[in-house]
Scaffold this active site. Sequence first.
Site, mmCIF file in Angstrom:
data_model
loop_
_atom_site.group_PDB
_atom_site.id
_atom_site.type_symbol
_atom_site.label_atom_id
_atom_site.label_comp_id
_atom_site.label_asym_id
_atom_site.label_seq_id
_atom_site.Cartn_x
_atom_site.Cartn_y
_atom_site.Cartn_z
ATOM 1 N N CYS A 168 0.844 -1.196 0.000
ATOM 2 C CA CYS A 168 0.000 0.000 0.000
ATOM 3 C C CYS A 168 0.886 1.255 0.000
ATOM 4 O O CYS A 168 1.502 1.567 -1.009
ATOM 5 C CB CYS A 168 -0.994 -0.046 1.169
ATOM 6 S SG CYS A 168 -2.384 1.086 0.949
ATOM 7 N N GLN A 172 3.695 2.892 -2.823
ATOM 8 C CA GLN A 172 3.700 4.284 -3.280
ATOM 9 C C GLN A 172 5.062 4.932 -3.014
ATOM 10 O O GLN A 172 5.581 5.678 -3.850
ATOM 11 C CB GLN A 172 2.567 5.047 -2.594
ATOM 12 C CG GLN A 172 1.201 4.464 -2.942
ATOM 13 C CD GLN A 172 0.039 5.199 -2.287
ATOM 14 O OE1 GLN A 172 0.229 6.125 -1.497
ATOM 15 N NE2 GLN A 172 -1.170 4.793 -2.615
ATOM 16 N N GLU A 192 -0.798 13.494 -1.905
ATOM 17 C CA GLU A 192 -1.271 13.421 -0.522
ATOM 18 C C GLU A 192 -0.336 14.213 0.401
ATOM 19 O O GLU A 192 -0.759 14.747 1.416
ATOM 20 C CB GLU A 192 -1.305 11.944 -0.088
ATOM 21 C CG GLU A 192 -1.931 11.719 1.279
ATOM 22 C CD GLU A 192 -2.018 10.233 1.658
ATOM 23 O OE1 GLU A 192 -2.585 9.964 2.724
ATOM 24 O OE2 GLU A 192 -1.532 9.367 0.892
ATOM 25 N N ARG A 249 -6.854 5.535 -0.862
ATOM 26 C CA ARG A 249 -7.459 6.570 -1.694
ATOM 27 C C ARG A 249 -6.572 6.938 -2.864
ATOM 28 O O ARG A 249 -7.020 7.130 -3.971
ATOM 29 C CB ARG A 249 -7.606 7.850 -0.875
ATOM 30 C CG ARG A 249 -8.880 8.035 -0.166
ATOM 31 C CD ARG A 249 -8.806 9.363 0.576
ATOM 32 N NE ARG A 249 -9.489 10.408 -0.153
ATOM 33 C CZ ARG A 249 -9.262 11.692 0.028
ATOM 34 N NH1 ARG A 249 -8.334 12.084 0.858
ATOM 35 N NH2 ARG A 249 -9.940 12.579 -0.639
ATOM 36 N N HIS A 294 -3.628 -5.249 0.370
ATOM 37 C CA HIS A 294 -3.119 -5.629 1.695
ATOM 38 C C HIS A 294 -3.064 -7.147 1.813
ATOM 39 O O HIS A 294 -3.947 -7.769 2.396
ATOM 40 C CB HIS A 294 -4.013 -5.055 2.800
ATOM 41 C CG HIS A 294 -3.779 -3.602 3.035
ATOM 42 N ND1 HIS A 294 -2.775 -3.143 3.851
ATOM 43 C CD2 HIS A 294 -4.397 -2.508 2.527
ATOM 44 C CE1 HIS A 294 -2.789 -1.815 3.851
ATOM 45 N NE2 HIS A 294 -3.761 -1.402 3.053
ATOM 46 N N GLU A 296 -1.490 -9.035 3.644
ATOM 47 C CA GLU A 296 -1.397 -9.586 5.012
ATOM 48 C C GLU A 296 -2.751 -10.041 5.539
ATOM 49 O O GLU A 296 -2.819 -10.861 6.452
ATOM 50 C CB GLU A 296 -0.757 -8.565 5.969
ATOM 51 C CG GLU A 296 -1.570 -7.328 6.275
ATOM 52 C CD GLU A 296 -1.377 -6.180 5.285
ATOM 53 O OE1 GLU A 296 -1.635 -5.021 5.663
ATOM 54 O OE2 GLU A 296 -0.992 -6.439 4.114
#
Length: 331
Positions: A168, A172, A192, A249, A294, A296
């Site tokens: 995640c 990025q 962000e 997002r 994700h 996990e």
Amino acid sequence: GSVGSDIRRKISTFCNVKPECVIENLTMPSLYQCPLMLHTGGLDEVVVQKLKLDVPAADLTEWKQVVSRIATRSKTCSIALVGKYVKLHDAYLSVMESLYHAGFENDSQVEIRWVESEDLTDQAACKEAFADVDGIIVPGGFGDRGIEGMIQAAQYARENHVPYFGICLGMQIAVIEFARHVAGWQDANSAEFSGSTAHPVIALMPDQEDVEDLGGTLRLGSYPCVLAEGSRSYELFGKKEIQERHRHRYEVNNAFRKELDEKGMSIVGTSPDAHIVEMIEIAGHPFFVGTQGHPEFKSRPNHAHPLFRGFVKAADEYAKLKLSRQAQNQE
């Protein structure tokens, strides 16, 4: 020692429980031994009787295999988990367990080194923090604190050929790092964290830009991803379409996709309509994988997640290589 029958009778009398329903709960060396211990104590039989369930006898073969694999692991590798809440181990519980599960399948004992991303101020600090680790994982997270340190960690892993797994936010971060130091866009960032960058390689999806309410803009839940044949991820999953859980997002900005790909950051997983980047890899690296999902959340003690399994395998190989290099230097 074990609970004798007289103690069972005593507990039974005072707790208004039948003697055969008093089950001993021993402390085990591994959490994964508990189901076997409770089974030996007869807990499952009692539950089945009390609830009048019509079920076949318990088959714990697979579980016993897991427990014996845990007990006989012959290799060790150490993984640096880079985050900003590393003092709160529980914040990364699913990631920790997923690494352990992958270790069970790789005959490997995974040791986790907790690295505070804010301490990674430059490559020298990384060299110190990662001197004896065999893999670097940057899991998900929110907010801009500690981001620059995570970018340093991704750079260290990429340049020094240390296995890297970004989840995640960790994916990025890898994209931002690559954009800055390989594509040469020094101001590259995520929209962000920066409103002024000319290279927002991570940005809001077009269909979200007008949405004010954060709750409505999260990609939440399970989404399909199509993998590129010939990629490491495709090889690990052994199939073309997979499903991963999501909670994010921002994502890779399609405006920069072609150039990133040309410079060597392969986009190996996308949404079925090819619009959203789901997974990235760098070829020619022992293991450099980022995923927007994700994984996990889908790992199980008896079934490690393919990406975690591949990452721990690469870390084991890195550890082995390091040992043989040390041996050569001593000769």
